[in-house]
Design an enzyme around this catalytic site. Structure first.
Site, PDB file in Angstrom:
ATOM      1  N   ASP A 263      -1.969 -10.588   5.051  1.00  0.00           N
ATOM      2  CA  ASP A 263      -1.315  -9.645   4.459  1.00  0.00           C
ATOM      3  C   ASP A 263       0.330 -10.101   4.549  1.00  0.00           C
ATOM      4  O   ASP A 263       0.547 -11.234   5.110  1.00  0.00           O
ATOM      5  CB  ASP A 263      -1.376  -8.163   5.378  1.00  0.00           C
ATOM      6  CG  ASP A 263      -1.184  -6.985   4.537  1.00  0.00           C
ATOM      7  OD1 ASP A 263      -1.962  -6.134   4.389  1.00  0.00           O
ATOM      8  OD2 ASP A 263       0.229  -6.993   4.382  1.00  0.00           O
TER       9      ASP A 263
ATOM     10  N   ASP B  48       1.058 -14.025   1.074  1.00  0.00           N
ATOM     11  CA  ASP B  48       1.585 -13.369  -0.170  1.00  0.00           C
ATOM     12  C   ASP B  48       0.471 -13.522  -1.339  1.00  0.00           C
ATOM     13  O   ASP B  48       0.395 -14.815  -1.773  1.00  0.00           O
ATOM     14  CB  ASP B  48       2.944 -13.499  -0.484  1.00  0.00           C
ATOM     15  CG  ASP B  48       3.509 -12.854  -1.853  1.00  0.00           C
ATOM     16  OD1 ASP B  48       2.634 -12.285  -2.653  1.00  0.00           O
ATOM     17  OD2 ASP B  48       4.602 -12.843  -1.909  1.00  0.00           O
ATOM     18  N   VAL B  49      -0.479 -12.717  -1.627  1.00  0.00           N
ATOM     19  CA  VAL B  49      -1.456 -13.156  -2.716  1.00  0.00           C
ATOM     20  C   VAL B  49      -0.821 -13.622  -3.836  1.00  0.00           C
ATOM     21  O   VAL B  49      -1.634 -14.176  -4.819  1.00  0.00           O
ATOM     22  CB  VAL B  49      -2.303 -11.982  -3.140  1.00  0.00           C
ATOM     23  CG1 VAL B  49      -2.988 -11.627  -1.617  1.00  0.00           C
ATOM     24  CG2 VAL B  49      -1.718 -10.753  -3.646  1.00  0.00           C
TER      25      VAL B  49
ATOM     26  N   TYR C 187      -1.018  -0.525 -13.720  1.00  0.00           N
ATOM     27  CA  TYR C 187      -2.166  -0.603 -12.736  1.00  0.00           C
ATOM     28  C   TYR C 187      -3.488  -0.504 -13.760  1.00  0.00           C
ATOM     29  O   TYR C 187      -4.503  -1.161 -13.171  1.00  0.00           O
ATOM     30  CB  TYR C 187      -2.135   0.565 -11.907  1.00  0.00           C
ATOM     31  CG  TYR C 187      -3.131   0.701 -10.768  1.00  0.00           C
ATOM     32  CD1 TYR C 187      -2.841  -0.002  -9.640  1.00  0.00           C
ATOM     33  CD2 TYR C 187      -3.878   1.911 -10.637  1.00  0.00           C
ATOM     34  CE1 TYR C 187      -3.960   0.198  -8.334  1.00  0.00           C
ATOM     35  CE2 TYR C 187      -4.687   2.124  -9.770  1.00  0.00           C
ATOM     36  CZ  TYR C 187      -4.756   1.019  -8.563  1.00  0.00           C
ATOM     37  OH  TYR C 187      -5.535   1.189  -7.496  1.00  0.00           O
TER      38      TYR C 187
ATOM     39  N   LYS D 294      -6.356  -3.425 -12.782  1.00  0.00           N
ATOM     40  CA  LYS D 294      -7.803  -3.220 -12.516  1.00  0.00           C
ATOM     41  C   LYS D 294      -8.598  -3.297 -13.386  1.00  0.00           C
ATOM     42  O   LYS D 294      -9.762  -3.693 -13.050  1.00  0.00           O
ATOM     43  CB  LYS D 294      -7.642  -1.712 -11.895  1.00  0.00           C
ATOM     44  CG  LYS D 294      -6.706  -1.594 -10.670  1.00  0.00           C
ATOM     45  CD  LYS D 294      -7.076  -2.421  -9.400  1.00  0.00           C
ATOM     46  CE  LYS D 294      -6.393  -2.090  -8.108  1.00  0.00           C
ATOM     47  NZ  LYS D 294      -6.855  -2.920  -6.909  1.00  0.00           N
TER      48      LYS D 294
ATOM     49  N   THR E  27      -4.937   7.116   2.011  1.00  0.00           N
ATOM     50  CA  THR E  27      -4.520   5.799   2.245  1.00  0.00           C
ATOM     51  C   THR E  27      -2.914   5.706   2.300  1.00  0.00           C
ATOM     52  O   THR E  27      -2.497   6.554   1.387  1.00  0.00           O
ATOM     53  CB  THR E  27      -4.907   4.603   1.789  1.00  0.00           C
ATOM     54  OG1 THR E  27      -4.430   4.488   0.765  1.00  0.00           O
ATOM     55  CG2 THR E  27      -6.419   4.269   1.898  1.00  0.00           C
TER      56      THR E  27
HETATM   57  N1  LIG Z   1      -6.270   4.318  -1.966  1.00  0.00           N
HETATM   58  C1  LIG Z   1      -6.587   4.641  -3.018  1.00  0.00           C
HETATM   59  O1  LIG Z   1      -6.755   5.905  -3.618  1.00  0.00           O
HETATM   60  C2  LIG Z   1      -7.109   3.494  -3.939  1.00  0.00           C
HETATM   61  C3  LIG Z   1      -8.142   3.823  -4.941  1.00  0.00           C
HETATM   62  C4  LIG Z   1      -8.429   2.810  -5.654  1.00  0.00           C
HETATM   63  C5  LIG Z   1      -8.146   1.249  -5.431  1.00  0.00           C
HETATM   64  N2  LIG Z   1      -7.550   1.070  -4.359  1.00  0.00           N
HETATM   65  C6  LIG Z   1      -7.237  -0.224  -4.125  1.00  0.00           C
HETATM   66  O2  LIG Z   1      -7.244  -0.543  -2.862  1.00  0.00           O
HETATM   67  C7  LIG Z   1      -6.467  -1.570  -2.434  1.00  0.00           C
HETATM   68  C8  LIG Z   1      -5.923  -0.952  -0.953  1.00  0.00           C
HETATM   69  O3  LIG Z   1      -5.194  -0.115  -1.232  1.00  0.00           O
HETATM   70  P1  LIG Z   1      -4.787   0.935  -0.059  1.00  0.00           P
HETATM   71  O4  LIG Z   1      -4.970   2.274  -0.540  1.00  0.00           O
HETATM   72  O5  LIG Z   1      -5.367   0.432   1.173  1.00  0.00           O
HETATM   73  O6  LIG Z   1      -3.168   0.706  -0.103  1.00  0.00           O
HETATM   74  P2  LIG Z   1      -2.210   0.354   1.296  1.00  0.00           P
HETATM   75  O7  LIG Z   1      -0.690   0.389   0.616  1.00  0.00           O
HETATM   76  O8  LIG Z   1      -2.369   1.165   2.365  1.00  0.00           O
HETATM   77  O9  LIG Z   1      -2.339  -0.810   1.492  1.00  0.00           O
HETATM   78  C9  LIG Z   1      -2.326  -2.208   0.644  1.00  0.00           C
HETATM   79  C10 LIG Z   1      -1.947  -3.481   1.479  1.00  0.00           C
HETATM   80  O10 LIG Z   1      -1.753  -4.491   0.554  1.00  0.00           O
HETATM   81  C11 LIG Z   1      -0.486  -5.483   1.298  1.00  0.00           C
HETATM   82  N3  LIG Z   1       0.166  -6.123   0.373  1.00  0.00           N
HETATM   83  C12 LIG Z   1       0.664  -5.424  -0.738  1.00  0.00           C
HETATM   84  N4  LIG Z   1       1.264  -6.523  -1.508  1.00  0.00           N
HETATM   85  C13 LIG Z   1       0.629  -7.758  -1.023  1.00  0.00           C
HETATM   86  C14 LIG Z   1       0.933  -9.113  -1.188  1.00  0.00           C
HETATM   87  N5  LIG Z   1       1.567  -9.434  -2.321  1.00  0.00           N
HETATM   88  N6  LIG Z   1       0.232 -10.167  -0.584  1.00  0.00           N
HETATM   89  C15 LIG Z   1      -0.420  -9.538   0.467  1.00  0.00           C
HETATM   90  N7  LIG Z   1      -0.760  -8.258   0.840  1.00  0.00           N
HETATM   91  C16 LIG Z   1       0.081  -7.347   0.147  1.00  0.00           C
HETATM   92  C17 LIG Z   1       0.310  -4.149   1.966  1.00  0.00           C
HETATM   93  O11 LIG Z   1       1.318  -5.063   2.903  1.00  0.00           O
HETATM   94  C18 LIG Z   1      -0.847  -3.210   2.461  1.00  0.00           C
HETATM   95  O12 LIG Z   1      -1.157  -3.648   3.915  1.00  0.00           O
HETATM   96  C19 LIG Z   1      -5.519  -1.865  -3.413  1.00  0.00           C
HETATM   97  O13 LIG Z   1      -5.945  -3.053  -4.298  1.00  0.00           O
HETATM   98  C20 LIG Z   1      -5.632  -0.430  -4.432  1.00  0.00           C
HETATM   99  O14 LIG Z   1      -5.347  -0.815  -5.838  1.00  0.00           O
HETATM  100  C21 LIG Z   1      -6.949   2.254  -3.726  1.00  0.00           C
END
Ligand SMILES: NC(=O)c1ccc[n+]([C@@H]2O[C@H](COP(=O)([O-])OP(=O)(O)OC[C@H]3O[C@@H](n4cnc5c(N)ncnc54)[C@H](O)[C@@H]3O)[C@@H](O)[C@H]2O)c1
Length: 255
Positions: A38, A61-62, A155, A159, A192
């Site tokens: 992360d 950092d991805v 987004y 996606k 989340t």
């Molecule tokens: N929560 C939802 O409703 C939902 C729905 C569909 C898809 N998603 C997808 O699930 C994944 C996780 O989302 P979440 O809800 O857990 O969000 P979140 O914000 O709780 O967690 C995201 C994490 O990614 C990390 N991050 C951000 N940019 C980064 C980078 N450049 N390099 C490395 N780490 C990085 C952040 O520090 C954080 O820990 C995402 O890809 C999101 O698009 C979430």
């Protein structure tokens, strides 16, 4: 059931929060050694310490190719192999085609599409030596790759891109004989911290939250543990025949 991925090694990006956190918690509980990756070092290190055992944190950092190479190297040095990669790190940039600036669009694609590309690419040398039924790459896409929203132009693009990229990657892994599968997961709205970040960008947060609820025919939004359960199946040898597939988990919201 416990021990469904006993002895496997998994690297999970975005592991410090939300879905990534739920996934590493479940993986560790089921016997895997987890590498938490992360940009949030403080939260990632704290969670790795809490999980204990063989859990470790690596700063990643991805969007940065050299950091991906270093993260895989760290996993290799620590465990000697990798069985599972979960591309979960992500952001949600709010904006329509009319009001989102180019930089915002690019950054969204960098994190949510280019990031998984780099993981799928540089993970190959390790994942092709995975134990059991082979390596598993799990790309966390979204129901937003299926269903568009006027305020999510970047987004939606990222996606949808990761969804089709997953199929191309799956075909390549299969044709190359690497024994690696690659699938995408499509959650609906899940509770989340990302939700708060999106609501903070909205003109009317209450109306947006009500809209999310109404989107899900089952009458609620999802829980991170429900996504983690699906990712457990995909990490385990039980999913050995699944590749290039879209696993939708969205309370019916894309119907
Ligand atoms: N929560 C939802 O409703 C939902 C729905 C569909 C898809 N998603 C997808 O699930 C994944 C996780 O989302 P979440 O809800 O857990 O969000 P979140 O914000 O709780 O967690 C995201 C994490 O990614 C990390 N991050 C951000 N940019 C980064 C980078 N450049 N390099 C490395 N780490 C990085 C952040 O520090 C954080 O820990 C995402 O890809 C999101 O698009 C979430």
């Amino acid at each position: 059931m416990t021990g469904r991925i006993e002895g496997k090694v998994a690297l999970v990006t975005g592991a410090a929060s939300g879905l990534g956190e739920a996934i590493v918690r479940r993986y560790a509980a089921e016997g895997a050694a987890v590498v938490l990756a992360d940009i949030d070092r403080a939260a990632g290190e704290a969670l790795a310490a809490e999980l204990g055992g063989s859990a470790t944190f690596v700063a990643l950092d991805v969007t940065q190719e050299d950091q991906w190479v270093a993260a895989f190297q760290a996993a290799d040095e620590r465990h000697g192999r990798l069985d599972v990669l979960v591309n979960c790190a992500g952001i949600t940039t709010v904006g329509s085609v009319e009001d989102l600036a180019l930089d915002g669009f690019r950054h969204e694609l960098d994190v949510d599409l280019l990031g998984p590309f780099l993981g799928c690419k540089h993970g190959i040398p390790l994942l092709k030596n995975a134990a059991g039924e082979g390596g598993s790459v799990i790309n966390i896409a979204s129901m937003a790759s299926i269903r568009a929203e006027h305020y999510l132009v970047a987004y939606n693009a990222a996606k949808a891109g990761v969804t089709h990229m997953t199929k191309s990657v799956a075909l390549h892994y299969a044709k190359a004989g690497y024994g690696i599968r690659c699938n995408s997961v499509h959650p609906g709205v899940i509770h989340t911290p990302i939700l708060d970040k999106v609501l903070a960008q909205a003109a009317d947060p209450d109306a947006l939250y009500a809209e999310w609820l109404a989107l899900h025919p089952v009458g609620r939004i999802g829980r991170p543990e429900e996504v983690a359960a699906l990712c457990l199946y995909l990490a385990s040898d039980e999913s050995a025949f699944a590749t290039g597939a879209e696993f939708v988990l969205d309370g019916g919201s894309s119907l």
